[in-house]
Design an enzyme around this catalytic site. Structure first.
Site, mmCIF file in Angstrom:
data_model
loop_
_atom_site.group_PDB
_atom_site.id
_atom_site.type_symbol
_atom_site.label_atom_id
_atom_site.label_comp_id
_atom_site.label_asym_id
_atom_site.label_seq_id
_atom_site.Cartn_x
_atom_site.Cartn_y
_atom_site.Cartn_z
ATOM 1 N N LYS A 216 12.815 154.650 10.024
ATOM 2 C CA LYS A 216 12.181 153.492 9.367
ATOM 3 C C LYS A 216 12.870 152.191 9.778
ATOM 4 C CE LYS A 216 10.053 150.820 6.573
ATOM 5 N NZ LYS A 216 8.637 150.529 6.601
ATOM 6 N N CYS A 270 10.420 142.988 5.031
ATOM 7 C CA CYS A 270 10.727 144.201 5.807
ATOM 8 C C CYS A 270 11.471 143.847 7.080
ATOM 9 C CB CYS A 270 9.429 144.920 6.129
ATOM 10 S SG CYS A 270 8.482 145.289 4.658
HETATM 11 N N1 SAJ Z 1 5.535 137.931 13.793
HETATM 12 C C1 SAJ Z 1 5.712 137.042 14.840
HETATM 13 N N2 SAJ Z 1 5.222 137.375 16.069
HETATM 14 C C2 SAJ Z 1 4.553 138.535 16.296
HETATM 15 C C3 SAJ Z 1 4.378 139.445 15.229
HETATM 16 C C4 SAJ Z 1 4.882 139.106 13.984
HETATM 17 O O1 SAJ Z 1 6.302 135.976 14.680
HETATM 18 O O2 SAJ Z 1 4.119 138.752 17.436
HETATM 19 C C5 SAJ Z 1 6.080 137.591 12.468
HETATM 20 C C6 SAJ Z 1 5.021 137.462 11.371
HETATM 21 O O3 SAJ Z 1 4.436 136.183 11.376
HETATM 22 C C7 SAJ Z 1 5.834 137.729 10.132
HETATM 23 C C8 SAJ Z 1 6.849 138.762 10.610
HETATM 24 O O4 SAJ Z 1 6.876 138.664 12.013
HETATM 25 O O5 SAJ Z 1 6.516 136.562 9.698
HETATM 26 C C9 SAJ Z 1 6.557 140.182 10.194
HETATM 27 O O6 SAJ Z 1 5.166 140.458 10.316
HETATM 28 P P1 SAJ Z 1 4.617 141.859 10.879
HETATM 29 O O7 SAJ Z 1 3.146 141.791 10.854
HETATM 30 O O8 SAJ Z 1 5.245 142.166 12.172
HETATM 31 O O9 SAJ Z 1 5.190 142.953 9.886
HETATM 32 P P2 SAJ Z 1 5.206 143.161 8.280
HETATM 33 O O10 SAJ Z 1 6.511 142.666 7.765
HETATM 34 O O11 SAJ Z 1 3.971 142.698 7.610
HETATM 35 O O12 SAJ Z 1 5.176 144.778 8.225
HETATM 36 C C10 SAJ Z 1 6.174 145.512 8.929
HETATM 37 C C11 SAJ Z 1 5.465 146.576 9.784
HETATM 38 N N3 SAJ Z 1 6.417 147.172 10.705
HETATM 39 C C12 SAJ Z 1 6.161 147.282 12.025
HETATM 40 O O13 SAJ Z 1 5.158 146.846 12.538
HETATM 41 C C13 SAJ Z 1 7.188 147.979 12.842
HETATM 42 C C14 SAJ Z 1 4.841 147.628 8.871
HETATM 43 O O14 SAJ Z 1 4.280 148.692 9.623
HETATM 44 C C15 SAJ Z 1 5.904 148.172 7.906
HETATM 45 O O15 SAJ Z 1 5.353 149.154 7.022
HETATM 46 C C16 SAJ Z 1 6.419 147.024 7.071
HETATM 47 O O16 SAJ Z 1 7.051 146.095 7.977
HETATM 48 C C17 SAJ Z 1 7.412 147.581 6.069
HETATM 49 O O17 SAJ Z 1 7.031 147.767 4.901
HETATM 50 O O18 SAJ Z 1 8.534 147.938 6.456
#
Ligand code: SAJ
Length: 417
Positions: A216, A270
């Site tokens: 995780k 997360c």
């Molecule tokens: N972000 C960027 N650039 C990107 C992708 C995301 O700047 O290319 C930023 C987003 O704007 C945000 C942050 O990253 O601020 C996180 O967003 P996210 O969509 O990547 O992830 P979360 O936090 O919504 O959900 C993550 C997911 N983990 C992965 O994709 C590995 C999700 O599957 C998990 O279940 C969740 O964390 C969790 O609960 O741990």
């Protein structure tokens, strides 16, 4: 033979616990949810929800009406316990994981635990937490044989099974994502597997508890490191006068390259948190992972400095901060860089700052003491000469070029480029 209805207890009814409870109840288990908040308990017992998630309200209403989901403040006996409580940092300023909510939940479960039960930890946790939870049971219930501590067949099964759902798609991903199921022993994993098979359609892969805990953390650290790469590129591009979006678009035409998108930093509870659990476990080895966290945090300061410079260069201009959420199209502001940036601008530039956030009814508390105001998108476009795009909500993406062309634009998400 008529099989007996399985009783499940879900401890912690937040972003993961409530949707999980509802999905388990829909699969035919009688679910008793437990939370420390009377408000949360009352809301759920009315068939309502305290969090925004696509389709969750209808599902909770139907399982509560059918009597398959009830909530209370007390843990009651069940066949399967699912623990989904927060694992924040402790207050030492060193990003030390605080697993006290998990251990408190374990103490409460221990009081009602009986032979044949299965306890599953879902909270994101540092490696070794499931064993610590087992040790609480062993201490509180010397009458029960615990896995890994006894010869022969243990009385209870204990496993770690992290969720990996994306906010906004939780109900769908709870069912269709693959899951790692880590038992303290292989027998524990099999018992937990039988439970998840009731509602998970993705593949359930069995492993040991410590590997599942690390898996995780690795998933979220992997994403953090990749976002840090994109954010670092964006800061280099700013220095060299390059358009980072164009460079990434071109690089991604390579068949084995997939650079993620830069932004104003990384938020949410997360990805901005979990990598520190790895760093804390092996500080001298987790160098890239630590650096990624620091780079993503630095990106927020980089954006803030650029936005302040723009505001200083245009002293008569009002500044529209578009978005406060930690990512697009959700109402979650936890660890949001957009929120931190907008609030800092509000403290420095007061009434010149207009915030647009379709998912907020009022400005969050961090804006108190400032003269910034929450306005709708039309007013912001009329009043403001500087547009600072912080979140790629659909409503902002849809602003046509002619409504932005006269403005000073800082698009931190690359949606208009
Ligand atoms: N972000 C960027 N650039 C990107 C992708 C995301 O700047 O290319 C930023 C987003 O704007 C945000 C942050 O990253 O601020 C996180 O967003 P996210 O969509 O990547 O992830 P979360 O936090 O919504 O959900 C993550 C997911 N983990 C992965 O994709 C590995 C999700 O599957 C998990 O279940 C969740 O964390 C969790 O609960 O741990």
């Amino acid at each position: 033979m008529i099989s007996k209805t399985l009783n499940a207890s879900v401890i912690g009814l937040g972003y993961i616990g409530l949707p999980t409870s509802a999905v388990i109840a829909r699969a035919g288990c009688r679910v008793h949810g437990v939370d420390v908040s009377q408000h949360v308990v009352n809301t759920i017992n009315r068939g309502e929800v305290h969090i925004e998630e696509v389709d969750l309200d209808g599902l909770v209403q139907s399982v509560v009406n059918e009597g398959m989901l009830t909530a209370s403040l007390q843990v009651e006996p069940a066949d399967v316990f699912v623990i989904a409580v927060p694992t924040p940092f402790s207050n030492d300023g060193k990003h030390t994981p605080d697993i006290s909510f998990v251990l408190d939940a374990a103490e409460k479960v221990a009081a009602v635990l009986k032979k044949g039960d299965c306890v599953i930890l879902e909270s994101t946790s540092p490696v070794g937490t499931t064993e610590k939870m087992r040790d609480v049971f062993a201490q509180k219930r010397p009458d029960l044989a615990m896995p890994g501590l006894c010869e022969g067949t243990p009385d209870v099964s204990i496993a770690y099974c992290p969720e990996r759902v994306l906010p906004g798609r939780i109900l769908e991903e709870l069912i269709h994502n693959d899951r790692s199921i880590g038992g303290i022993t292989p027998r524990c994993a099999r018992k937990a597997l039988t439970f998840y098979k009731r509602f998970v359609r993705g593949e359930c892969v069995v492993t040991d508890a410590r590997s599942a805990e690390m898996t995780k953390l690795v998933e979220n650290a992997f994403r953090d490191v990749n976002i840090a790469f994109a954010n670092e590129l964006s800061m280099i591009a700013d220095k060299q006068g390059l358009d980072v979006w164009e460079v990434i678009r071109l690089a991604n035409r390579h068949p084995r390259v997939n650079v993620l998108q830069p932004g104003p930093g990384v938020g949410g509870h997360c990805i901005a948190v979990d990598p520190w659990f790895i760093v804390h476990g092996a500080p001298d080895k987790a160098k890239i992972i630590r650096q990624a966290r620091e780079t993503n945090d630095a990106k927020m300061h980089h954006v803030l400095a650029k936005a302040k410079a723009l505001a200083d260069q245009h002293p008569d201009a009002k500044i529209a901060c578009l978005g406060l959420a930690f990512k697009a199209n959700i109402d979650d502001f936890r660890e949001s860089p957009a929120l931190a940036i907008a609030a800092s601008l509000a403290h420095d530039f007061g009434s010149r700052v207009k915030v647009v956030e379709p998912f907020a009814g009022e400005l969050p508390k961090v804006f108190s003491g400032t003269d910034a105001s929450l306005v709708d998108i039309d007013s912001a476009l009329e009043e403001c000469d500087i547009l600072l795009l912080l979140v790629d909500h659909d409503v902002f993406k849809a602003i046509p070029e002619q409504e932005r062309s006269e403005k000073v634009v800082y698009d931190t998400r690359g949606v208009w480029s």
